[in-house]
Scaffold this motif. Sequence first.
Motif, PDB file in Angstrom:
ATOM      1  N   PRO A   1      19.184  13.852 -12.842  1.00 43.80           N
ATOM      2  CA  PRO A   1      18.368  13.027 -11.949  1.00 43.80           C
ATOM      3  C   PRO A   1      17.020  12.672 -12.577  1.00 43.80           C
ATOM      4  CG  PRO A   1      18.333  15.311 -11.236  1.00 43.80           C
ATOM      5  CD  PRO A   1      19.313  15.225 -12.359  1.00 43.80           C
ATOM      6  N   LEU A   2      16.537  11.511 -12.186  1.00 39.65           N
ATOM      7  CA  LEU A   2      15.196  11.079 -12.570  1.00 39.65           C
ATOM      8  C   LEU A   2      14.237  11.177 -11.385  1.00 39.65           C
ATOM      9  CD1 LEU A   2      16.163   7.892 -14.621  1.00 39.65           C
ATOM     10  CD2 LEU A   2      15.620  10.176 -15.495  1.00 39.65           C
ATOM     11  N   ILE A   3      14.763  10.974 -10.200  1.00 41.19           N
ATOM     12  CA  ILE A   3      13.927  11.007  -9.010  1.00 41.19           C
ATOM     13  C   ILE A   3      13.296  12.395  -8.865  1.00 41.19           C
ATOM     14  CG2 ILE A   3      15.803  11.630  -7.425  1.00 41.19           C
ATOM     15  CD1 ILE A   3      14.541   9.643  -5.429  1.00 41.19           C
ATOM     16  N   ASP A   4      12.021  12.429  -8.655  1.00 44.61           N
ATOM     17  CA  ASP A   4      11.245  13.667  -8.510  1.00 44.61           C
ATOM     18  C   ASP A   4      11.292  14.564  -9.748  1.00 44.61           C
ATOM     19  OD1 ASP A   4      10.476  12.998  -5.887  1.00 44.61           O
ATOM     20  OD2 ASP A   4      12.292  13.898  -5.062  1.00 44.61           O
ATOM     21  N   SER A   5      11.653  14.032 -10.897  1.00 37.88           N
ATOM     22  CA  SER A   5      11.753  14.839 -12.115  1.00 37.88           C
ATOM     23  C   SER A   5      10.375  15.186 -12.663  1.00 37.88           C
ATOM     24  CB  SER A   5      12.534  14.077 -13.187  1.00 37.88           C
ATOM     25  OG  SER A   5      12.423  14.732 -14.435  1.00 37.88           O
ATOM     26  N   ASN A   6      10.197  16.437 -13.041  1.00 38.28           N
ATOM     27  CA  ASN A   6       8.939  16.863 -13.645  1.00 38.28           C
ATOM     28  C   ASN A   6       8.751  16.260 -15.041  1.00 38.28           C
ATOM     29  OD1 ASN A   6      11.147  18.641 -14.382  1.00 38.28           O
ATOM     30  ND2 ASN A   6       9.645  19.989 -15.328  1.00 38.28           N
TER      31      ASN A   6
ATOM     32  N   HIS B   1       6.164  12.849 -15.049  1.00 40.69           N
ATOM     33  CA  HIS B   1       4.726  12.893 -14.779  1.00 40.69           C
ATOM     34  C   HIS B   1       4.092  14.073 -15.498  1.00 40.69           C
ATOM     35  CE1 HIS B   1       5.652   9.913 -11.788  1.00 40.69           C
ATOM     36  NE2 HIS B   1       6.610  10.710 -11.356  1.00 40.69           N
ATOM     37  N   GLY B   2       2.808  14.051 -15.574  1.00 44.38           N
ATOM     38  CA  GLY B   2       2.084  15.159 -16.166  1.00 44.38           C
ATOM     39  C   GLY B   2       1.647  14.864 -17.582  1.00 44.38           C
ATOM     40  N   PRO B   3       0.860  15.772 -18.130  1.00 44.64           N
ATOM     41  CA  PRO B   3       0.323  15.582 -19.479  1.00 44.64           C
ATOM     42  C   PRO B   3       1.430  15.429 -20.521  1.00 44.64           C
ATOM     43  CG  PRO B   3      -0.684  17.489 -18.402  1.00 44.64           C
ATOM     44  CD  PRO B   3       0.442  17.027 -17.525  1.00 44.64           C
ATOM     45  N   GLY B   4       1.317  14.401 -21.326  1.00 42.06           N
ATOM     46  CA  GLY B   4       2.278  14.182 -22.397  1.00 42.06           C
ATOM     47  C   GLY B   4       3.589  13.560 -21.977  1.00 42.06           C
ATOM     48  N   SER B   5       3.804  13.353 -20.673  1.00 45.44           N
ATOM     49  CA  SER B   5       5.099  12.863 -20.210  1.00 45.44           C
ATOM     50  C   SER B   5       5.391  11.456 -20.722  1.00 45.44           C
ATOM     51  CB  SER B   5       5.195  12.910 -18.687  1.00 45.44           C
ATOM     52  OG  SER B   5       4.247  12.054 -18.093  1.00 45.44           O
ATOM     53  N   GLU B   6       4.388  10.612 -20.783  1.00 44.68           N
ATOM     54  CA  GLU B   6       4.606   9.237 -21.231  1.00 44.68           C
ATOM     55  C   GLU B   6       5.138   9.223 -22.668  1.00 44.68           C
ATOM     56  OE1 GLU B   6       1.404   5.956 -22.048  1.00 44.68           O
ATOM     57  OE2 GLU B   6       1.831   6.035 -19.888  1.00 44.68           O
TER      58      GLU B   6
ATOM     59  N   ILE C   1      10.722   3.532 -13.583  1.00 43.20           N
ATOM     60  CA  ILE C   1      11.205   4.839 -13.120  1.00 43.20           C
ATOM     61  C   ILE C   1      10.063   5.768 -12.733  1.00 43.20           C
ATOM     62  CG2 ILE C   1      13.367   4.658 -14.398  1.00 43.20           C
ATOM     63  CD1 ILE C   1      12.279   6.793 -16.335  1.00 43.20           C
ATOM     64  N   ARG C   2       8.876   5.542 -13.268  1.00 39.15           N
ATOM     65  CA  ARG C   2       7.733   6.391 -12.903  1.00 39.15           C
ATOM     66  C   ARG C   2       7.064   5.938 -11.612  1.00 39.15           C
ATOM     67  NH1 ARG C   2       4.318   8.916 -16.997  1.00 39.15           N
ATOM     68  NH2 ARG C   2       2.772   7.351 -16.461  1.00 39.15           N
ATOM     69  N   ARG C   3       7.474   4.794 -11.068  1.00 38.95           N
ATOM     70  CA  ARG C   3       6.846   4.273  -9.853  1.00 38.95           C
ATOM     71  C   ARG C   3       7.812   4.043  -8.688  1.00 38.95           C
ATOM     72  NH1 ARG C   3       1.733   2.463 -10.144  1.00 38.95           N
ATOM     73  NH2 ARG C   3       2.072   1.048  -8.420  1.00 38.95           N
ATOM     74  N   GLU C   4       9.068   3.823  -8.966  1.00 38.63           N
ATOM     75  CA  GLU C   4       9.996   3.303  -7.971  1.00 38.63           C
ATOM     76  C   GLU C   4      10.248   4.236  -6.787  1.00 38.63           C
ATOM     77  OE1 GLU C   4      12.668   0.803  -6.004  1.00 38.63           O
ATOM     78  OE2 GLU C   4      11.040   0.446  -7.410  1.00 38.63           O
ATOM     79  N   TRP C   5      10.345   5.515  -7.010  1.00 39.53           N
ATOM     80  CA  TRP C   5      10.801   6.412  -5.953  1.00 39.53           C
ATOM     81  C   TRP C   5       9.663   7.209  -5.340  1.00 39.53           C
ATOM     82  CZ3 TRP C   5      13.713   6.713 -10.781  1.00 39.53           C
ATOM     83  CH2 TRP C   5      14.755   5.783 -10.798  1.00 39.53           C
TER      84      TRP C   5
ATOM     85  N   PRO D   1       0.652   5.510 -13.475  1.00 42.16           N
ATOM     86  CA  PRO D   1       0.171   4.273 -14.092  1.00 42.16           C
ATOM     87  C   PRO D   1       1.289   3.616 -14.901  1.00 42.16           C
ATOM     88  CG  PRO D   1      -1.212   6.150 -14.715  1.00 42.16           C
ATOM     89  CD  PRO D   1      -0.047   6.689 -13.954  1.00 42.16           C
ATOM     90  N   PRO D   2       1.210   2.302 -15.085  1.00 41.34           N
ATOM     91  CA  PRO D   2       2.226   1.634 -15.893  1.00 41.34           C
ATOM     92  C   PRO D   2       2.184   2.109 -17.340  1.00 41.34           C
ATOM     93  CG  PRO D   2       0.508   0.089 -15.208  1.00 41.34           C
ATOM     94  CD  PRO D   2       0.203   1.389 -14.567  1.00 41.34           C
ATOM     95  N   VAL D   3       3.315   2.027 -17.999  1.00 40.42           N
ATOM     96  CA  VAL D   3       3.395   2.327 -19.422  1.00 40.42           C
ATOM     97  C   VAL D   3       3.121   1.026 -20.165  1.00 40.42           C
ATOM     98  CG1 VAL D   3       4.906   3.089 -21.298  1.00 40.42           C
ATOM     99  CG2 VAL D   3       5.033   4.195 -19.057  1.00 40.42           C
ATOM    100  N   GLU D   4       2.167   1.057 -21.052  1.00 44.28           N
ATOM    101  CA  GLU D   4       1.783  -0.147 -21.780  1.00 44.28           C
ATOM    102  C   GLU D   4       2.723  -0.384 -22.963  1.00 44.28           C
ATOM    103  OE1 GLU D   4      -0.419  -2.184 -20.683  1.00 44.28           O
ATOM    104  OE2 GLU D   4      -1.385  -0.923 -19.170  1.00 44.28           O
TER     105      GLU D   4
END
Length: 142
Positions: free
Chosen positions: A39-44, A47-52, A101-105, A110-113
Amino acid sequence: PPLSGAHQALNDLGKREFLSLCANCHHPIGLGVAGTGPPLIDSNWLHGPGSEDQLIRIVLHGLHGPITINQDPYNREGALSMPGLANTLTDEKIAGVLTYIRREWGEFAPPVETATVTAVRAAHVERRDAWTQIELRPKAKK
């Protein structure tokens, strides 16, 4: 927070790419599909430091081996792998998918540039193998 017009267009591009390429394994609403993708929804991992940076590397080169998401193990035997999409998706499309995927659910990261994707791609240009959880998150529990 709402997206700017340019970031909304990026998000919309990402949604189209996600539904076309990613939804078969991760489910159209990110719930995951047993035996194919976690799953991606609610996945740790989203988000968080370094996730991008981690997410960009996963999309570019893929992921193999066991992975823990929200303390739940997936792919324990390591039989499944996510393919890398570096040769399939442009930096803009990768930025769009990750923004989506970081915003939808209900998560409003922030958006990924696109420039960030370009920089990560350049930093790992010699990479040929898929990443493992240990490489991406050395302190993560198995």
